[in-house]
Design an enzyme around this catalytic site. Structure first.
Site, PDB file in Angstrom:
ATOM      1  CB  CYS A  11      -0.893  -0.001   1.233  1.00 26.66           C
ATOM      2  SG  CYS A  11       0.027  -0.264   2.749  1.00 26.66           S
ATOM      3  CB  CYS A  14       3.907  -0.397   2.724  1.00 25.65           C
ATOM      4  SG  CYS A  14       2.305  -1.013   3.229  1.00 25.65           S
TER       5      CYS A  14
END
Lengths: 80, 334
Positions: A11, A14
Site C-alpha cells: 500500500c 508502506c
C-alpha cells in the site's frame, strides 16, 4: 548486521515508511539490511493486524501507523 | 427561521457554498443556473467542494475516534460476548472502523485465529464499510435526519442478521486452511498521545482523499448528468416508480462498483431529486459500499467459495429487502 523489515501489502503507506527508513538509515550511517515483506501470511506471523509495520532484528517496533523519521532513528539506536 | 434551521441549512447543507457557486456560474460564466449546462456546472462545483469539505472533516473525526478502537482492542472486547450479543457488538464496533477493503484480510485472520466465532467476524466485516459516522453525517446532510437514522439502524440489523445466519450454517470448515495455521496475532495496541492520534487522523484524511478523489469526481459527474441531462421519463422507466424491479436493478448495478459513501452520494442525491424511491437510492448506496469486486477478491483469499457465495447472497438479498421496505414506508421518512 542489523536487519530491518517493512511489513505491508504494497500500500501507499508502506512505500512511504520504506522511504523514511532508508533516509533514517542513511542519516545514521548505520550498517543495515532492509527487507520488504509483502506476503500476508508472513506479515501475520509477526502478530500484526495492521500495516505498515517496522520490524528490527525480528522485534516489532511499530505497526498500523507511519512513525516519524526521528522515531525510526530511536528504534534503530535501541537495537544497536 | 429558527436557529436550528439556519444551522441546518448553512452548516449541514452548506447553503452558503451553493450561493457562492451560483454567483460564480451566473456572473463569471454568464450561464443561468436554470439552464442545463449552468445547472450541471453548478451541481458539479458545489457538490465536489461540499464532498471534499465533508470528507476532510469526517475522516479526521472518525480516524481520531477510531484510534481508540484499534482492531486489537475490538477483538478483545468481542471475545467477551457470546451468541447474538457478539454479533451486535461486532456490528456496532464495525461502525467506528473506517472503510478500507485492504485491512479486511488481516482483520479476518486476526479475529478467526483468536477464536472469535465466524458470524461475529462477518457482522463486523459487513458493518464496517456499510455504516459509519461518516455515512450517517453524509446522509444527514443530504437526506435529513430520519433517513440517516433509519439507514444506520437497518445497516446494523443487516450486519447482525447476516452474521447470525452465517454462524447458524456451521461454516467453520469454509475458512481457507492456511488461516488456521497462522498463530493468533498477540500484539497489544500501543497507547497513543493526543498528538499522535491527530497526526494519524490527518494522515488518514490525506491517504483517503488521495485514493478516492477520482471516484468522487466520477460520481459527481454522473450525478450532474442525471440531474440535468437524462430525461425524467427515462429515470422513471428504469429506476423510478414505473419499474417494479428498480430496487433489484439498483442493487445489482451497485455491487461490482468500488467507491465509498463520498463517491456514491452525488449519484444518490441526483436520483433522489429525480423522484426515484428512497429505498431504491439507499439500496444502490448499500450495494456500492458493502460489496465491491476488490473486497470480494480480498475475502475470497481467506474463505472458500461456498462461504463467499453464501456471504454475498445474504448481503444482496438483505439489501434488496431493505430497499423495498424503505420504498413501502417512505411516506414515514420524507
Amino acid at each position: 548486521m542489523m536487519n530491518i523489515k517493512i511489513l505491508g501489502t504494497g500500500c501507499a503507506n508502506c512505500k512511504k515508511l520504506t522511504g523514511l527508513v532508508e533516509e533514517a538509515v542513511k542519516e545514521l550511517n548505520a550498517d543495515v539490511e532492509i527487507q520488504k515483506v509483502e506476503d500476508i501470511q508472513k506479515i501475520m506471523e509477526y502478530g500484526v493486524m495492521r500495516t505498515p509495520a517496522i520490524v528490527i532484528n525480528e522485534k516489532v517496533k511499530a505497526f498500523g501507523r507511519i512513525p516519524s523519521k526521528e522515531e525510526i532513528k530511536e528504534y534503530i539506536k535501541e537495537e544497536v | 427561521m429558527s436557529i436550528f434551521n439556519i444551522l441546518n441549512d448553512q452548516i449541514l447543507k452548506m447553503q452558503w457554498l451553493s450561493d457562492i457557486t451560483k454567483l460564480f456560474v451566473e456572473k463569471v460564466l454568464n450561464l443561468p443556473v436554470q439552464s442545463k449546462i449552468g445547472g450541471a456546472i453548478h451541481f458539479f462545483i458545489y457538490d465536489t467542494v461540499k464532498i471534499f469539505i465533508l470528507l476532510s472533516v469526517l475522516i479526521f473525526l472518525m480516524s481520531y475516534i477510531q484510534s481508540y478502537f484499534p482492531p486489537e482492542r475490538t477483538r478483545k472486547i468481542l471475545g467477551k460476548f457470546k451468541g447474538i450479543a457478539g454479533n451486535i457488538m461486532g456490528a456496532l464496533l464495525g461502525t467506528i472502523t473506517p472503510f478500507c477493503s485492504c485491512s479486511s484480510i488481516p482483520i479476518f485472520i486476526g479475529f478467526t485465529s483468536a477464536g472469535l466465532p465466524l458470524g461475529v467476524t462477518f457482522s463486523f466485516l459487513i458493518s464496517s464499510p456499510l455504516v459509519d459516522i461518516a455515512s450517517f453525517l453524509v446522509l444527514l446532510t443530504f437526506f435529513g435526519v430520519k433517513i440517516a437514522i433509519a439507514y444506520v439502524v437497518v445497516g446494523i440489523i443487516l450486519a447482525v442478521v447476516a452474521g447470525i445466519i452465517i454462524e447458524k450454517l456451521n461454516l467453520e470448515d469454509q475458512i481457507q486452511d492456511y488461516v488456521r495455521k497462522i498463530g493468533s496475532p498477540n500484539l497489544e495496541a500501543e497507547e497513543l498521545t493526543k498528538r499522535a492520534r491527530a497526526i494519524y487522523a490527518v494522515g488518514e484524511v490525506k491517504s483517503i482523499a488521495k485514493k478516492v478523489w477520482i471516484y468522487i469526481l466520477i460520481g459527481v459527474g454522473i450525478g450532474a448528468a442525471i440531474h440535468n441531462f437524462i430525461p425524467q421519463e427515462v429515470i422513471d422507466n428504469v429506476v423510478g416508480s414505473n419499474n417494479p424491479f428498480a430496487v433489484i436493478l439498483a442493487t445489482l448495478v451497485g455491487i461490482p462498483m468500488y467507491a465509498d459513501i463520498f463517491g456514491t452520494i452525488p449519484i444518490a442525491e441526483a436520483l433522489f431529486a429525480k423522484n426515484v424511491g428512497i429505498g431504491t437510492v439507499l439500496a444502490f448506496m448499500m450495494a456500492v459500499t458493502a460489496l465491491s469486486l476488490p473486497s470480494m477478491v480480498m475475502i475470497s483469499r481467506v474463505v472458500k467459495p461456498k462461504l463467499l457465495t453464501i456471504f454475498i447472497s445474504i448481503v444482496i438479498v438483505g439489501i434488496i429487502f431493505i430497499g423495498y421496505l424503505f420504498n413501502i414506508f417512505s411516506y414515514l421518512l420524507i
